[in-house]
Design a protein around this motif. Structure first.
Motif, PDB file in Angstrom:
ATOM      1  N   GLU A  41      13.047  27.755 -22.098  1.00 29.35           N
ATOM      2  CA  GLU A  41      13.800  26.777 -22.893  1.00 29.35           C
ATOM      3  C   GLU A  41      13.019  25.482 -23.167  1.00 29.35           C
ATOM      4  O   GLU A  41      12.936  25.049 -24.320  1.00 29.35           O
ATOM      5  CB  GLU A  41      15.138  26.482 -22.218  1.00 29.35           C
ATOM      6  CG  GLU A  41      16.045  25.610 -23.047  1.00 29.35           C
ATOM      7  CD  GLU A  41      17.391  25.390 -22.385  1.00 29.35           C
ATOM      8  OE1 GLU A  41      18.324  25.048 -23.120  1.00 29.35           O
ATOM      9  OE2 GLU A  41      17.512  25.548 -21.150  1.00 29.35           O
ATOM     10  N   LEU A  44      10.431  26.010 -25.807  1.00 30.52           N
ATOM     11  CA  LEU A  44      11.008  26.123 -27.138  1.00 30.52           C
ATOM     12  C   LEU A  44      11.260  24.737 -27.726  1.00 30.52           C
ATOM     13  O   LEU A  44      10.963  24.485 -28.896  1.00 30.52           O
ATOM     14  CB  LEU A  44      12.307  26.935 -27.074  1.00 30.52           C
ATOM     15  CG  LEU A  44      13.008  27.245 -28.387  1.00 30.52           C
ATOM     16  CD1 LEU A  44      12.119  28.047 -29.326  1.00 30.52           C
ATOM     17  CD2 LEU A  44      14.306  28.000 -28.129  1.00 30.52           C
ATOM     18  N   PHE A  45      11.774  23.813 -26.918  1.00 29.78           N
ATOM     19  CA  PHE A  45      11.992  22.438 -27.385  1.00 29.78           C
ATOM     20  C   PHE A  45      10.670  21.765 -27.750  1.00 29.78           C
ATOM     21  O   PHE A  45      10.602  21.036 -28.740  1.00 29.78           O
ATOM     22  CB  PHE A  45      12.719  21.598 -26.325  1.00 29.78           C
ATOM     23  CG  PHE A  45      14.192  21.862 -26.269  1.00 29.78           C
ATOM     24  CD1 PHE A  45      14.991  21.737 -27.392  1.00 29.78           C
ATOM     25  CD2 PHE A  45      14.794  22.228 -25.084  1.00 29.78           C
ATOM     26  CE1 PHE A  45      16.357  21.975 -27.343  1.00 29.78           C
ATOM     27  CE2 PHE A  45      16.155  22.471 -25.008  1.00 29.78           C
ATOM     28  CZ  PHE A  45      16.931  22.343 -26.142  1.00 29.78           C
ATOM     29  N   CYS A  60      13.600  28.647 -34.939  1.00 31.27           N
ATOM     30  CA  CYS A  60      13.587  28.179 -33.547  1.00 31.27           C
ATOM     31  C   CYS A  60      14.966  27.698 -33.109  1.00 31.27           C
ATOM     32  O   CYS A  60      15.389  27.972 -31.982  1.00 31.27           O
ATOM     33  CB  CYS A  60      12.567  27.060 -33.361  1.00 31.27           C
ATOM     34  SG  CYS A  60      10.863  27.626 -33.398  1.00 31.27           S
ATOM     35  N   ASN A  64      17.296  29.173 -30.225  1.00 30.42           N
ATOM     36  CA  ASN A  64      17.863  28.312 -29.191  1.00 30.42           C
ATOM     37  C   ASN A  64      19.372  28.542 -29.065  1.00 30.42           C
ATOM     38  O   ASN A  64      19.899  28.598 -27.946  1.00 30.42           O
ATOM     39  CB  ASN A  64      17.564  26.843 -29.503  1.00 30.42           C
ATOM     40  CG  ASN A  64      18.036  25.924 -28.417  1.00 30.42           C
ATOM     41  OD1 ASN A  64      17.623  26.021 -27.272  1.00 30.42           O
ATOM     42  ND2 ASN A  64      18.939  25.011 -28.770  1.00 30.42           N
ATOM     43  N   ASP A  65      20.058  28.695 -30.193  1.00 26.52           N
ATOM     44  CA  ASP A  65      21.498  28.990 -30.152  1.00 26.52           C
ATOM     45  C   ASP A  65      21.746  30.315 -29.426  1.00 26.52           C
ATOM     46  O   ASP A  65      22.667  30.419 -28.604  1.00 26.52           O
ATOM     47  CB  ASP A  65      22.082  29.063 -31.564  1.00 26.52           C
ATOM     48  CG  ASP A  65      22.195  27.706 -32.231  1.00 26.52           C
ATOM     49  OD1 ASP A  65      22.078  26.671 -31.527  1.00 26.52           O
ATOM     50  OD2 ASP A  65      22.386  27.668 -33.459  1.00 26.52           O
ATOM     51  N   LEU A  67      19.876  31.663 -27.219  1.00 28.65           N
ATOM     52  CA  LEU A  67      19.557  31.426 -25.808  1.00 28.65           C
ATOM     53  C   LEU A  67      20.785  30.887 -25.085  1.00 28.65           C
ATOM     54  O   LEU A  67      21.168  31.373 -24.018  1.00 28.65           O
ATOM     55  CB  LEU A  67      18.390  30.441 -25.731  1.00 28.65           C
ATOM     56  CG  LEU A  67      17.700  30.210 -24.420  1.00 28.65           C
ATOM     57  CD1 LEU A  67      17.042  31.493 -23.919  1.00 28.65           C
ATOM     58  CD2 LEU A  67      16.632  29.135 -24.597  1.00 28.65           C
ATOM     59  N   HIS A  68      21.452  29.925 -25.697  1.00 25.62           N
ATOM     60  CA  HIS A  68      22.627  29.323 -25.069  1.00 25.62           C
ATOM     61  C   HIS A  68      23.839  30.263 -25.065  1.00 25.62           C
ATOM     62  O   HIS A  68      24.631  30.237 -24.126  1.00 25.62           O
ATOM     63  CB  HIS A  68      22.942  27.969 -25.702  1.00 25.62           C
ATOM     64  CG  HIS A  68      21.951  26.934 -25.268  1.00 25.62           C
ATOM     65  ND1 HIS A  68      22.094  26.228 -24.106  1.00 25.62           N
ATOM     66  CD2 HIS A  68      20.766  26.557 -25.799  1.00 25.62           C
ATOM     67  CE1 HIS A  68      21.044  25.431 -23.946  1.00 25.62           C
ATOM     68  NE2 HIS A  68      20.225  25.625 -24.959  1.00 25.62           N
TER      69      HIS A  68
END
Length: 91
Positions: A41, A44-45, A60, A64-65, A67-68
């Motif tokens: 994570e 990725l940021f 990306c 990320n969405d 991932l959450h």
């Protein structure tokens, strides 16, 4: 990016086939995959912060969405509830 998406998809497939009691064991592979995703994570940021290409930034952010969503599904399973179906934001 493909590595992250692949790990997200694999983790969600495993969550779909797991029972809450399965993940209580420390040696369950789902726990290892979640740890790996949590380690990815921040990277990725960092990537998003350096991108200038808007299309790549959108990809990306969708990853990320996802991932959450995966973290939320895992948490729900840990609480003994059946998680909703995983629908990736980016195909």
């Amino acid at each position: 990016m493909n590595l992250v998406k692949g790990n997200i998809n694999l983790t969600n497939e495993m969550i779909d086939g797991a029972k809450p009691v399965d993940i209580q064991s420390e040696d369950n592979p789902i726990n290892d995959l979640i740890k790996t995703l949590k380690d990815m994570e921040p990277k990725l940021f960092e990537l998003v912060a350096t991108l200038e290409d808007e299309e790549m930034m959108k990809v990306c952010l969708l990853v990320n969405d996802d991932l959450h969503k995966t973290f939320g599904r895992y948490d729900k399973l840990r609480r003994g509830k059946k998680p909703e179906a995983f629908i990736p934001g980016e195909s």
